[in-house]
Design a protein around this motif. Structure first.
Motif, PDB file in Angstrom:
ATOM      1  N   VAL A 128      -4.291  -0.624   6.674  1.00 39.86           N
ATOM      2  CA  VAL A 128      -3.112  -1.454   6.504  1.00 39.86           C
ATOM      3  C   VAL A 128      -3.037  -2.492   7.619  1.00 39.86           C
ATOM      4  O   VAL A 128      -2.788  -3.659   7.363  1.00 39.86           O
ATOM      5  CB  VAL A 128      -1.821  -0.593   6.482  1.00 39.86           C
ATOM      6  CG1 VAL A 128      -0.586  -1.462   6.421  1.00 39.86           C
ATOM      7  CG2 VAL A 128      -1.857   0.381   5.311  1.00 39.86           C
ATOM      8  N   THR A 159       0.849  -1.180   0.000  1.00 36.58           N
ATOM      9  CA  THR A 159       0.000   0.000   0.000  1.00 36.58           C
ATOM     10  C   THR A 159       0.891   1.240   0.000  1.00 36.58           C
ATOM     11  O   THR A 159       1.836   1.323   0.795  1.00 36.58           O
ATOM     12  CB  THR A 159      -0.900   0.008   1.249  1.00 36.58           C
ATOM     13  OG1 THR A 159      -1.707  -1.173   1.217  1.00 36.58           O
ATOM     14  CG2 THR A 159      -1.787   1.237   1.294  1.00 36.58           C
ATOM     15  N   ALA A 171       3.703   2.136  10.829  1.00 31.59           N
ATOM     16  CA  ALA A 171       3.390   3.321  10.031  1.00 31.59           C
ATOM     17  C   ALA A 171       4.640   3.915   9.385  1.00 31.59           C
ATOM     18  O   ALA A 171       4.570   4.505   8.311  1.00 31.59           O
ATOM     19  CB  ALA A 171       2.684   4.372  10.890  1.00 31.59           C
ATOM     20  N   ASN A 172       5.800   3.734  10.012  1.00 33.65           N
ATOM     21  CA  ASN A 172       7.051   4.269   9.470  1.00 33.65           C
ATOM     22  C   ASN A 172       7.810   3.273   8.611  1.00 33.65           C
ATOM     23  O   ASN A 172       8.817   3.621   7.992  1.00 33.65           O
ATOM     24  CB  ASN A 172       7.941   4.763  10.612  1.00 33.65           C
ATOM     25  CG  ASN A 172       7.437   6.063  11.179  1.00 33.65           C
ATOM     26  OD1 ASN A 172       7.595   7.104  10.573  1.00 33.65           O
ATOM     27  ND2 ASN A 172       6.778   5.995  12.317  1.00 33.65           N
ATOM     28  N   SER A 213      -3.483   4.174   4.983  1.00 30.31           N
ATOM     29  CA  SER A 213      -2.850   5.006   3.980  1.00 30.31           C
ATOM     30  C   SER A 213      -3.901   5.925   3.378  1.00 30.31           C
ATOM     31  O   SER A 213      -5.021   5.490   3.116  1.00 30.31           O
ATOM     32  CB  SER A 213      -2.243   4.127   2.878  1.00 30.31           C
ATOM     33  OG  SER A 213      -1.881   4.912   1.767  1.00 30.31           O
ATOM     34  N   VAL A 225       7.362   1.787   5.656  1.00 27.67           N
ATOM     35  CA  VAL A 225       7.552   2.044   4.230  1.00 27.67           C
ATOM     36  C   VAL A 225       8.626   3.106   4.010  1.00 27.67           C
ATOM     37  O   VAL A 225       9.566   2.904   3.233  1.00 27.67           O
ATOM     38  CB  VAL A 225       6.222   2.466   3.566  1.00 27.67           C
ATOM     39  CG1 VAL A 225       6.448   2.902   2.137  1.00 27.67           C
ATOM     40  CG2 VAL A 225       5.232   1.320   3.605  1.00 27.67           C
ATOM     41  N   ASN A 226       8.507   4.234   4.679  1.00 25.99           N
ATOM     42  CA  ASN A 226       9.500   5.296   4.488  1.00 25.99           C
ATOM     43  C   ASN A 226      10.873   4.873   4.987  1.00 25.99           C
ATOM     44  O   ASN A 226      11.889   5.214   4.377  1.00 25.99           O
ATOM     45  CB  ASN A 226       9.048   6.582   5.176  1.00 25.99           C
ATOM     46  CG  ASN A 226       7.899   7.234   4.445  1.00 25.99           C
ATOM     47  OD1 ASN A 226       7.714   7.024   3.256  1.00 25.99           O
ATOM     48  ND2 ASN A 226       7.106   8.006   5.152  1.00 25.99           N
ATOM     49  N   SER A 242      -0.822   6.312  11.668  1.00 24.91           N
ATOM     50  CA  SER A 242      -1.374   5.549  12.786  1.00 24.91           C
ATOM     51  C   SER A 242      -2.356   6.432  13.540  1.00 24.91           C
ATOM     52  O   SER A 242      -2.154   7.628  13.689  1.00 24.91           O
ATOM     53  CB  SER A 242      -0.267   5.058  13.721  1.00 24.91           C
ATOM     54  OG  SER A 242       0.388   6.137  14.323  1.00 24.91           O
ATOM     55  N   SER A 263       2.700   4.781   0.571  1.00 20.56           N
ATOM     56  CA  SER A 263       2.879   5.610   1.758  1.00 20.56           C
ATOM     57  C   SER A 263       2.413   7.031   1.447  1.00 20.56           C
ATOM     58  O   SER A 263       2.151   7.348   0.295  1.00 20.56           O
ATOM     59  CB  SER A 263       4.351   5.615   2.170  1.00 20.56           C
ATOM     60  OG  SER A 263       5.132   6.242   1.173  1.00 20.56           O
ATOM     61  N   PRO A 264       2.296   7.900   2.428  1.00 20.34           N
ATOM     62  CA  PRO A 264       2.633   7.627   3.825  1.00 20.34           C
ATOM     63  C   PRO A 264       1.542   6.829   4.525  1.00 20.34           C
ATOM     64  O   PRO A 264       0.370   6.924   4.174  1.00 20.34           O
ATOM     65  CB  PRO A 264       2.750   9.023   4.434  1.00 20.34           C
ATOM     66  CG  PRO A 264       1.832   9.867   3.619  1.00 20.34           C
ATOM     67  CD  PRO A 264       1.892   9.293   2.221  1.00 20.34           C
ATOM     68  N   TRP A 265       1.967   6.044   5.499  1.00 16.27           N
ATOM     69  CA  TRP A 265       1.039   5.339   6.356  1.00 16.27           C
ATOM     70  C   TRP A 265       0.845   6.168   7.622  1.00 16.27           C
ATOM     71  O   TRP A 265       1.766   6.829   8.084  1.00 16.27           O
ATOM     72  CB  TRP A 265       1.561   3.958   6.716  1.00 16.27           C
ATOM     73  CG  TRP A 265       1.589   3.001   5.564  1.00 16.27           C
ATOM     74  CD1 TRP A 265       1.186   3.235   4.276  1.00 16.27           C
ATOM     75  CD2 TRP A 265       2.048   1.656   5.594  1.00 16.27           C
ATOM     76  NE1 TRP A 265       1.368   2.103   3.507  1.00 16.27           N
ATOM     77  CE2 TRP A 265       1.895   1.122   4.292  1.00 16.27           C
ATOM     78  CE3 TRP A 265       2.573   0.848   6.586  1.00 16.27           C
ATOM     79  CZ2 TRP A 265       2.254  -0.179   3.977  1.00 16.27           C
ATOM     80  CZ3 TRP A 265       2.927  -0.452   6.269  1.00 16.27           C
ATOM     81  CH2 TRP A 265       2.758  -0.957   4.970  1.00 16.27           C
ATOM     82  N   SER A 296      -3.642   7.052   0.478  1.00 19.58           N
ATOM     83  CA  SER A 296      -3.356   6.949  -0.949  1.00 19.58           C
ATOM     84  C   SER A 296      -4.633   7.009  -1.770  1.00 19.58           C
ATOM     85  O   SER A 296      -5.596   6.305  -1.492  1.00 19.58           O
ATOM     86  CB  SER A 296      -2.640   5.626  -1.228  1.00 19.58           C
ATOM     87  OG  SER A 296      -2.631   5.377  -2.600  1.00 19.58           O
TER      88      SER A 296
END
Length: 91
Positions: free
Chosen positions: A50, A18, A63-64, A36, A66-67, A24, A20-22, A38
Motif C-alpha cells: 500500500v 485496497t 495502516a489504521n 494488505s 481504513v478501519n 505495517s 483491510s486490514p492493512w 487481502s
C-alpha cells in the motif's frame, strides 16, 4: 457540515481502496511498509503493498486509516440518524 454527497464520496474512496486490514512492518533499515494480506489483490506472496514511509508513526497511522474511516463513517451515520429522528419527533 458534511453533506450526504461528501460522505458518499468518502465512502466510495474507501470501498475502492485496497481491502483491510492493512499491516505495517519494518523493512531492513529502509523504513516502514504498509501492505494488505487481502486475497482479492494478492500481487505479492503476502499481499499488496500500500505504501512505504520513513517513520513508524506514519506507518501506524496509514495502516489504521481504513478501519478508522469505517468506524468514523458508521458513527456519522448513527449521529445523522439520531438527528433525523429527533427532527421528525419535534415536528
Amino acid at each position: 457540515m458534511l453533506s450526504k454527497e461528501e460522505l458518499q464520496q468518502i465512502e466510495d474512496r474507501l470501498q475502492h481502496a485496497t481491502p483491510s486490514p492493512w499491516i505495517s512492518s519494518y523493512t531492513d533499515g529502509k523504513g516502514y511498509s504498509i501492505y494488505s494480506e487481502s486475497s482479492e489483490r494478492a500481487y505479492f506472496y503476502h499481499g499488496e503493498w500500500v505504501a512505504n514511509v520513513a517513520i513508524k508513526e506514519d506507518a501506524i497511522f496509514i495502516a489504521n486509516a481504513v478501519n478508522d474511516m469505517i468506524k468514523l463513517i458508521n458513527e456519522i451515520y448513527r449521529l445523522k440518524n439520531m438527528l433525523d429522528k429527533n427532527q421528525i419527533e419535534n415536528k
